[in-house]
Every structure is written in C-alpha cells, then in structure tokens.
Design an enzyme around this catalytic site. Structure first.
Site, PDB file in Angstrom:
ATOM      1  N   VAL A  17       0.835  -1.218   0.000  1.00 22.61           N
ATOM      2  CA  VAL A  17       0.000   0.000   0.000  1.00 22.61           C
ATOM      3  C   VAL A  17       0.865   1.261   0.000  1.00 22.61           C
ATOM      4  O   VAL A  17       0.387   2.360   0.194  1.00 22.61           O
ATOM      5  CB  VAL A  17      -0.939   0.008   1.229  1.00 22.61           C
ATOM      6  N   HIS A  29      -4.579  -4.030  -2.248  1.00 20.89           N
ATOM      7  CA  HIS A  29      -4.941  -3.677  -0.866  1.00 20.89           C
ATOM      8  C   HIS A  29      -5.035  -2.171  -0.645  1.00 20.89           C
ATOM      9  O   HIS A  29      -5.001  -1.717   0.504  1.00 20.89           O
ATOM     10  CB  HIS A  29      -3.942  -4.303   0.118  1.00 20.89           C
ATOM     11  N   CYS A  84     -13.997   8.762   3.042  1.00 14.57           N
ATOM     12  CA  CYS A  84     -15.038   8.920   4.054  1.00 14.57           C
ATOM     13  C   CYS A  84     -15.746   7.580   4.286  1.00 14.57           C
ATOM     14  O   CYS A  84     -15.978   6.827   3.339  1.00 14.57           O
ATOM     15  CB  CYS A  84     -16.056   9.969   3.593  1.00 14.57           C
ATOM     16  N   CYS A 115     -19.684   9.083   2.839  1.00 14.62           N
ATOM     17  CA  CYS A 115     -19.980   9.604   1.479  1.00 14.62           C
ATOM     18  C   CYS A 115     -18.849   9.245   0.518  1.00 14.62           C
ATOM     19  O   CYS A 115     -17.966   8.456   0.871  1.00 14.62           O
ATOM     20  CB  CYS A 115     -20.176  11.127   1.558  1.00 14.62           C
ATOM     21  N   CYS A 166     -14.607  14.011   7.555  1.00 11.90           N
ATOM     22  CA  CYS A 166     -14.857  14.339   6.154  1.00 11.90           C
ATOM     23  C   CYS A 166     -15.241  15.815   5.996  1.00 11.90           C
ATOM     24  O   CYS A 166     -16.147  16.295   6.695  1.00 11.90           O
ATOM     25  CB  CYS A 166     -15.998  13.452   5.646  1.00 11.90           C
ATOM     26  N   GLY A 172       8.665 -11.449  -2.544  1.00 13.51           N
ATOM     27  CA  GLY A 172       8.549 -10.904  -1.190  1.00 13.51           C
ATOM     28  C   GLY A 172       7.178 -10.992  -0.580  1.00 13.51           C
ATOM     29  O   GLY A 172       6.711 -10.051   0.056  1.00 13.51           O
ATOM     30  N   SER A 221       4.655 -13.756   1.825  1.00 12.84           N
ATOM     31  CA  SER A 221       4.618 -15.033   2.568  1.00 12.84           C
ATOM     32  C   SER A 221       3.580 -15.971   1.966  1.00 12.84           C
ATOM     33  O   SER A 221       3.485 -17.135   2.339  1.00 12.84           O
ATOM     34  CB  SER A 221       4.290 -14.751   4.036  1.00 12.84           C
ATOM     35  N   ASN A 232      12.471 -14.794  -2.828  1.00  8.82           N
ATOM     36  CA  ASN A 232      12.198 -14.680  -1.389  1.00  8.82           C
ATOM     37  C   ASN A 232      13.319 -15.413  -0.662  1.00  8.82           C
ATOM     38  O   ASN A 232      13.629 -16.556  -1.017  1.00  8.82           O
ATOM     39  CB  ASN A 232      10.850 -15.349  -1.075  1.00  8.82           C
TER      40      ASN A 232
HETATM   41  N1  APR Z   1      13.408  -9.557  -0.376  1.00  6.77           N
HETATM   42  C1  APR Z   1      12.448 -10.463  -0.709  1.00  6.77           C
HETATM   43  N2  APR Z   1      11.582 -11.008   0.180  1.00  6.77           N
HETATM   44  C2  APR Z   1      11.720 -10.616   1.461  1.00  6.77           C
HETATM   45  C3  APR Z   1      12.695  -9.675   1.885  1.00  6.77           C
HETATM   46  C4  APR Z   1      13.556  -9.146   0.897  1.00  6.77           C
HETATM   47  N3  APR Z   1      14.528  -8.275   1.220  1.00  6.77           N
HETATM   48  N4  APR Z   1      12.561  -9.507   3.234  1.00  6.77           N
HETATM   49  C5  APR Z   1      11.539 -10.297   3.620  1.00  6.77           C
HETATM   50  N5  APR Z   1      11.045 -10.964   2.559  1.00  6.77           N
HETATM   51  C6  APR Z   1       9.922 -11.914   2.520  1.00  6.77           C
HETATM   52  C7  APR Z   1       9.722 -12.707   3.783  1.00  6.77           C
HETATM   53  O1  APR Z   1      10.492 -13.905   3.745  1.00  6.77           O
HETATM   54  C8  APR Z   1       8.220 -13.015   3.710  1.00  6.77           C
HETATM   55  O2  APR Z   1       7.989 -14.222   2.996  1.00  6.77           O
HETATM   56  O3  APR Z   1       8.755 -11.137   2.380  1.00  6.77           O
HETATM   57  C9  APR Z   1       7.652 -11.849   2.917  1.00  6.77           C
HETATM   58  C10 APR Z   1       6.825 -10.874   3.746  1.00  6.77           C
HETATM   59  O4  APR Z   1       5.672 -11.559   4.165  1.00  6.77           O
HETATM   60  P1  APR Z   1       4.531 -10.751   4.951  1.00  6.77           P
HETATM   61  O5  APR Z   1       5.160  -9.929   6.004  1.00  6.77           O
HETATM   62  O6  APR Z   1       3.481 -11.754   5.319  1.00  6.77           O
HETATM   63  O7  APR Z   1       3.970  -9.738   3.853  1.00  6.77           O
HETATM   64  P2  APR Z   1       2.898 -10.021   2.723  1.00  6.77           P
HETATM   65  O8  APR Z   1       3.026 -11.418   2.186  1.00  6.77           O
HETATM   66  O9  APR Z   1       3.011  -8.929   1.740  1.00  6.77           O
HETATM   67  O10 APR Z   1       1.517  -9.867   3.521  1.00  6.77           O
HETATM   68  C11 APR Z   1       0.345  -9.905   2.769  1.00  6.77           C
HETATM   69  O11 APR Z   1      -0.926  -9.407   4.755  1.00  6.77           O
HETATM   70  O12 APR Z   1      -1.304  -8.240   6.711  1.00  6.77           O
HETATM   71  C12 APR Z   1      -1.615  -8.314   5.365  1.00  6.77           C
HETATM   72  O13 APR Z   1      -2.354  -6.470   4.142  1.00  6.77           O
HETATM   73  C13 APR Z   1      -1.201  -7.054   4.649  1.00  6.77           C
HETATM   74  O14 APR Z   1      -0.621  -6.873   2.307  1.00  6.77           O
HETATM   75  C14 APR Z   1      -0.317  -7.550   3.515  1.00  6.77           C
HETATM   76  C15 APR Z   1      -0.682  -9.030   3.416  1.00  6.77           C
END
Ligand code: APR
Length: 255
Positions: free
Chosen positions: A104, A120, A128, A131, A147, A187, A189, A213
């Site tokens: 975001v 996201h 708001c 509205c 608002c 990047g 999870s 990752n």
């Molecule tokens: N390069 C690549 N990957 C990386 C790095 C890096 N330098 N540092 C960390 N990571 C990886 C971690 O290993 C992990 O798998 O990025 C991932 C981050 O995972 P999360 O913190 O779960 O983030 P994300 O997958 O984007 O979360 C998804 O969850 O809470 C909600 O809205 C929030 O958009 C978010 C969504």
C-alpha cells in the site's frame, strides 16, 4: 549440479511476451518499510485485530488512525530501491507487463511502473466512511480526521482484514495472470488470499512461476525457479542476465 535460478529466471523472461509481477511486503523491506510476518514485522509488535479491521475502527477510530498516521509519516521518508526501478524498466521490454501488489506504499508507481494493480489500496489515500469523499496525499490529518463534505469519519484507503478488494482489482490481476507466460512472485509469505492464489492460477494456465524470497513459502512448490535472496539484488542480477541473453539474440524478443 543445481541450475542457477537467476539464469533460469532470465531465460524465462527472455522468451516471454507477457509477464506479471506479484509483490508483497518483502519488495519494500529494502526501502526500509517493515514487513508484517517477519521476526520484527508489524504483526510481531501490533495486533491486526485491533488496528486493521472495520470492527477495530468502529470501536476505537482514534487508535487506528494513530497507527496509520505513523505509517503515513514513515512512508514520506522512504524511496523506491533499484529493484523497483528495474521492474519499471521491464515494463517497456514486452507487450504485456503487469505489476500486482499487496503493498500500500505506492513505491512501484514512484519508481515509474505504470501498469500497477494495487490489491490492498493505498496508505496515502483517505476516504469517508459515509460519502464518496476520497483524497490522496500524505498530509498530517490530525488524530481524528473527519470528512470535509459530510463530517463523518475519514478512514485510511487500505483494505482491512475481511473487507472486499477495490472494485475490479482482483479481476484485473487474474486477467493478467491468465494470459501471462511468466509470473514472478516477490517478497510475499503467500498466506493472504486472494493474492496468494495467483501463483496457482498461473501454474494452472501453463505459465512458469518464479519466486524471489529468502525464505520458503507455500508458493515455493509451484515455482519453476526459487531465488533465495533479497529482491533488490535478485532483480538486478536477473536483469543483467536477461540483457546478456537478449544481446546474443539481437534484442529483447518479447517486445
Ligand atoms: N526480499 C524479498 N523477500 C523478502 C525480503 C527481501 N529483502 N525480506 C523479507 N522478505 C519476505 C519474507 O520472507 C516473507 O515471505 O517477504 C515476505 C513478507 O511476508 P509478509 O510480512 O506476510 O507480507 P505479505 O506477504 O506482503 O503480507 C500480505 O498481509 O497483513 C496483510 O495487508 C497485509 O498486504 C499484507 C498481506
């Protein structure tokens, strides 16, 4: 000997005419934006149920705004890194190139990417609760912003747990994934739906999946190649290998 995933990724890109990037918080980690589920990530320090749900906002809007106000302030100090900028360059190399992000922070846009689907929402957007008022900036709106049109609460323009994604966003993302040759997942999870399902959708359509990752994720088993390093170096190295291949082919083939 194990094939080099950087070379594998570059060869896939060199033969692709449609590419999708699916990025998560790890893409922004090297710009200094905390991730969520890593050791020192947001959810290790804050409780998402108290800060990132509609119920939490209804119960304590000022507390939720305090958290988002701090994140918005932090956002004003971060910059896209070389990996963001390389992805923006890649967009002009092939006919189809889409960035789908769960982030975001707007860093893909700031790096120059144009075809970006933000699943996201955006931290620099406020809207708001009542509205149609919406605004995009990083001004300090104070502790309890209301608002200017109807006087009801303003809320952060991000998707909270349990909420619908922005209208059409996931449809745009799936349309791009269904026609892509390569999906690079960077990047994330891979635990939050529906973003996490994009890798399976790509694989089911015969696309090749590449994961960037440092850690293994539920997406890893779908990947043709896994680059176990930070995204900035990985993207820069893949780019160099792709450019090398394209020089031997007499130019980027996809374009
Ligand atoms: N390069 C690549 N990957 C990386 C790095 C890096 N330098 N540092 C960390 N990571 C990886 C971690 O290993 C992990 O798998 O990025 C991932 C981050 O995972 P999360 O913190 O779960 O983030 P994300 O997958 O984007 O979360 C998804 O969850 O809470 C909600 O809205 C929030 O958009 C978010 C969504």
């Amino acid at each position: 000997m194990e094939p080099d995933p950087i070379r594998q990724a570059a060869e896939l890109l060199a033969g692709a005419s449609s590419i999708v990037i699916s990025s998560g918080a790890g893409m922004s980690a090297e710009s200094g934006v905390p991730t969520f589920r890593d050791e020192n990530g947001y959810w290790s320090r804050f409780n998402p149920a108290e800060l990132a749900t509609v119920a939490a906002f209804r119960k304590a809007p000022a507390r939720v705004w305090e958290w988002y106000r701090l994140r918005r302030q932090a956002l004003a100090k971060v910059e896209p890194h070389a990996g963001h900028r390389k992805l923006a360059e890649w967009e002009s190399r092939v006919p189809g190139f889409t960035v789908v992000t769960q982030n975001v922070d707007g860093l893909h846009h700031r790096a120059g990417s144009r075809n970006v689907v933000e699943l996201h929402g955006r931290l620099d957007e406020v809207r708001c609760v009542h509205c149609a008022f919406v605004r995009r900036d990083l001004e300090d709106l104070g502790a309890e912003p209301h608002c200017p049109t109807c006087g009801d609460w303003l809320r952060p323009g991000v998707v909270w747990f349990g909420e619908m994604l922005p209208t059409g966003a996931f449809e745009q993302a799936t349309a791009a994934v269904e026609r892509c040759d390569v999906l690079i997942v960077i990047g994330t999870s891979g635990v939050v739906q529906p973003a996490a399902s994009l890798a399976e959708l790509a694989a089911s359509h015969g696309a090749k999946v590449v994961e960037i990752n440092p850690a293994e994720t539920p997406i890893s088993s779908l990947a043709h190649a896994c680059v176990r390093s930070g995204c900035r170096d990985a993207i820069v190295e893949i780019d160099a290998a792709w450019c090398g291949i394209s020089r031997t082919l007499g130019g980027f083939q996809g374009g």
